[in-house]
Scaffold this motif. Structure first.
Motif, mmCIF file in Angstrom:
data_model
loop_
_atom_site.group_PDB
_atom_site.id
_atom_site.type_symbol
_atom_site.label_atom_id
_atom_site.label_comp_id
_atom_site.label_asym_id
_atom_site.label_seq_id
_atom_site.Cartn_x
_atom_site.Cartn_y
_atom_site.Cartn_z
ATOM 1 N N GLY A 1 0.801 -1.225 0.000
ATOM 2 C CA GLY A 1 0.000 0.000 0.000
ATOM 3 C C GLY A 1 0.835 1.276 0.000
ATOM 4 N N GLU A 2 2.158 1.147 0.224
ATOM 5 C CA GLU A 2 2.996 2.357 0.301
ATOM 6 C C GLU A 2 3.409 2.846 -1.094
ATOM 7 O OE1 GLU A 2 5.163 2.582 4.556
ATOM 8 O OE2 GLU A 2 6.054 1.103 3.203
ATOM 9 N N PHE A 3 3.955 4.072 -1.143
ATOM 10 C CA PHE A 3 4.466 4.593 -2.406
ATOM 11 C C PHE A 3 5.935 4.993 -2.290
ATOM 12 C CE2 PHE A 3 2.799 8.468 -0.341
ATOM 13 C CZ PHE A 3 3.768 9.423 -0.619
ATOM 14 N N TYR B 1 4.877 7.331 -6.822
ATOM 15 C CA TYR B 1 4.140 6.206 -7.419
ATOM 16 C C TYR B 1 3.800 5.170 -6.358
ATOM 17 C CZ TYR B 1 4.129 7.094 -12.400
ATOM 18 O OH TYR B 1 3.845 7.608 -13.630
ATOM 19 N N SER B 2 2.543 4.788 -6.305
ATOM 20 C CA SER B 2 2.147 3.684 -5.428
ATOM 21 C C SER B 2 2.792 2.412 -5.949
ATOM 22 C CB SER B 2 0.631 3.500 -5.450
ATOM 23 O OG SER B 2 0.007 4.611 -4.896
ATOM 24 N N GLY C 1 3.634 6.186 3.210
ATOM 25 C CA GLY C 1 2.228 6.206 2.829
ATOM 26 C C GLY C 1 1.290 5.846 3.961
ATOM 27 N N PRO D 1 -2.457 1.196 -5.275
ATOM 28 C CA PRO D 1 -2.130 0.652 -3.950
ATOM 29 C C PRO D 1 -2.995 -0.562 -3.580
ATOM 30 C CG PRO D 1 -3.305 2.742 -3.765
ATOM 31 C CD PRO D 1 -2.922 2.579 -5.205
ATOM 32 N N SER E 1 -1.689 -3.810 -4.789
ATOM 33 C CA SER E 1 -0.730 -4.350 -3.816
ATOM 34 C C SER E 1 -1.482 -5.037 -2.669
ATOM 35 C CB SER E 1 0.130 -3.199 -3.280
ATOM 36 O OG SER E 1 0.939 -3.631 -2.219
ATOM 37 N N CYS F 1 -8.377 6.115 -2.416
ATOM 38 C CA CYS F 1 -7.300 6.629 -3.266
ATOM 39 C C CYS F 1 -7.866 7.050 -4.618
ATOM 40 C CB CYS F 1 -6.203 5.581 -3.445
ATOM 41 S SG CYS F 1 -4.731 6.286 -4.224
ATOM 42 N N GLU G 1 -5.421 8.687 0.556
ATOM 43 C CA GLU G 1 -4.212 9.167 -0.132
ATOM 44 C C GLU G 1 -4.590 9.641 -1.530
ATOM 45 O OE1 GLU G 1 -0.400 7.897 1.409
ATOM 46 O OE2 GLU G 1 -0.583 6.531 -0.285
ATOM 47 N N ALA H 1 -4.329 10.099 -5.492
ATOM 48 C CA ALA H 1 -3.799 9.306 -6.608
ATOM 49 C C ALA H 1 -2.894 10.172 -7.471
ATOM 50 C CB ALA H 1 -4.925 8.735 -7.445
#
Ligand SMILES: Cc1cc2nc3c(=O)[nH]c(=O)nc-3n(C[C@H](O)[C@H](O)[C@H](O)COP(=O)(O)OP(=O)(O)OC[C@H]3O[C@@H](n4cnc5c(N)ncnc54)[C@H](O)[C@@H]3O)c2cc1C
Ligand SMILES: NC(=O)c1ccc[n+]([C@@H]2O[C@H](COP(=O)([O-])OP(=O)(O)OC[C@H]3O[C@@H](n4cnc5c(N)ncnc54)[C@H](OP(=O)(O)O)[C@@H]3O)[C@@H](O)[C@H]2O)c1
Length: 285
Positions: free
Chosen positions: A53-55, A78-79, A122, A146, A149, A248, A280, A282
């Protein structure tokens, strides 16, 4: 896997390297989904740990300054679309015709190098949510990344009885990456082994389009307000006792949905203060 040492391609063995691309990773595959969307995979730095889920910041070197000859990297957030356990890293990207990065990034091919800064951050992470029974993923456009993921992350199925993923796009073709990914989960060896056969039955997928005819038309926000989305999904409206959510999308979408979730009585969380939903962007603007 590769490491994160600077890449000094093309330097003769007896001369010091003159051009170095820091944090370079090699593109392993590229898939174009529409004239505006593509996904690609790159090698993963051996020491990079991240939470699904992080970028991260990725990019390419810009053109050389005509005066100094120096090149600066063009970097964008970028995710990471792949899960934390994957040995490669996947990204799902827009192609902005005159965008400084994506006007060039859209032309990458296997074997090319990109810059990947190994500092993942993130809020769309399991750690930022309190325990619950049903997890909602709300996405528009590339905001699906995300969740690509998190949908491949075992913890998602370990922690929740039900996962609802909504994806709103303008056109039907913009749903394909997400639809194919969700369909492929049925055959995901790791998830079938770790969570158990049939784990995918926990997923309720709700794709909608707003500007092209598809099976379900409309913005998810409007479909929730009218109650149609809940009736279609066969679930009750969100309840702070049981439901958790991650959002997102574009800024207007994020703000509108945030207000709706506040209205259902859910509280926004963060890494430092887990609560009932997280948001978050996009993309910026
Ligand atoms: C936290 C975060 C995560 C992000 N994750 C992703 C991701 O996984 N995939 C991705 O494609 N982009 C993502 N972005 C956007 C990304 O950082 C860049 O803006 C995008 O790659 C375009 O770069 P550019 O230099 O070509 O154009 P920019 O100059 O960065 O953007 C030009 C314009 O294009 C539009 N735009 C930018 N990105 C998008 C988008 N994703 N969808 C629709 N319109 C857009 C906006 O109107 C923007 O003003 C993310 C942004 C943030 C803040
Ligand atoms: N997608 C395209 O085909 C296309 C083509 C050329 C240029 N662009 C440009 O690219 C940029 C991004 O386009 P995008 O389509 O990726 O993202 P977007 O404009 O953010 O739209 C993505 C989806 O989110 C929906 N949406 C927007 N605001 C919402 C809200 N407040 N609540 C609920 N749903 C909401 C949109 O519905 P609505 O359709 O109802 O707004 C659309 O279905 C825009 O600046 C656009 O002008 C897009």
């Amino acid at each position: 896997m590769t490491n994160m040492t600077p890449v000094t391609k093309g330097a003769p063995a007896d001369k010091p390297a003159v051009k170095a691309m820091p944090d370079a990773q090699t593109v392993t595959s590229v898939e174009h989904w529409t004239d505006r969307l593509f996904s690609f995979r790159v090698t993963r730095p051996a020491s990079l740990r991240f939470r699904s889920g992080e970028f991260v910041m990725i990019g390419l070197m810009g053109d050389a300054d005509p005066k100094t000859g120096k090149q600066k990297p063009i970097l964008r957030a970028y995710s990471i679309a792949s899960p934390a356990w994957d040995e490669e890293m996947e990204f799902y990207s827009i192609k902005v015709p005159d965008g400084p990065l994506t006007s060039r990034l859209q032309h990458i091919k296997p074997g090319d190098e990109i810059i990947l800064r190994p500092k993942p951050v993130g809020t769309l992470v399991h750690d930022a949510l309190l325990p619950g029974k049903r997890l909602w993923f709300f996405a528009t456009g590339t905001g699906f990344a995300p969740f690509a993921s998190l949908l491949r992350e075992p913890q998602t199925y370990e922690d929740y009885d039900e996962i609802v993923i909504t994806h709103t796009c303008r056109e039907a073709g913009e749903l394909t990456y997400g639809a194919k990914l969700i369909d492929s989960l049925k055959d995901d060896e790791l998830l079938n082994e770790v969570i158990g056969e049939g784990f995918w039955k926990k997923i309720k997928y709700y794709p909608t389009t707003t500007r092209e005819e598809s099976a379900k038309m409309g913005r998810i926000t409007d479909l929730m307000r009218s109650g149609e989305a809940f009736a279609d999904l066969g679930v009750e409206p969100l309840n702070p006792e049981t439901d958790r959510a991650m959002i997102c999308g574009n800024l207007a979408f994020n703000l509108e949905l945030k207000e709706m979730l506040d209205g259902y009585g859910l509280e926004e969380g963060a890494n430092s203060k887990p609560a009932q939903y997280v948001v978050e962007k996009a993309f910026l603007d």
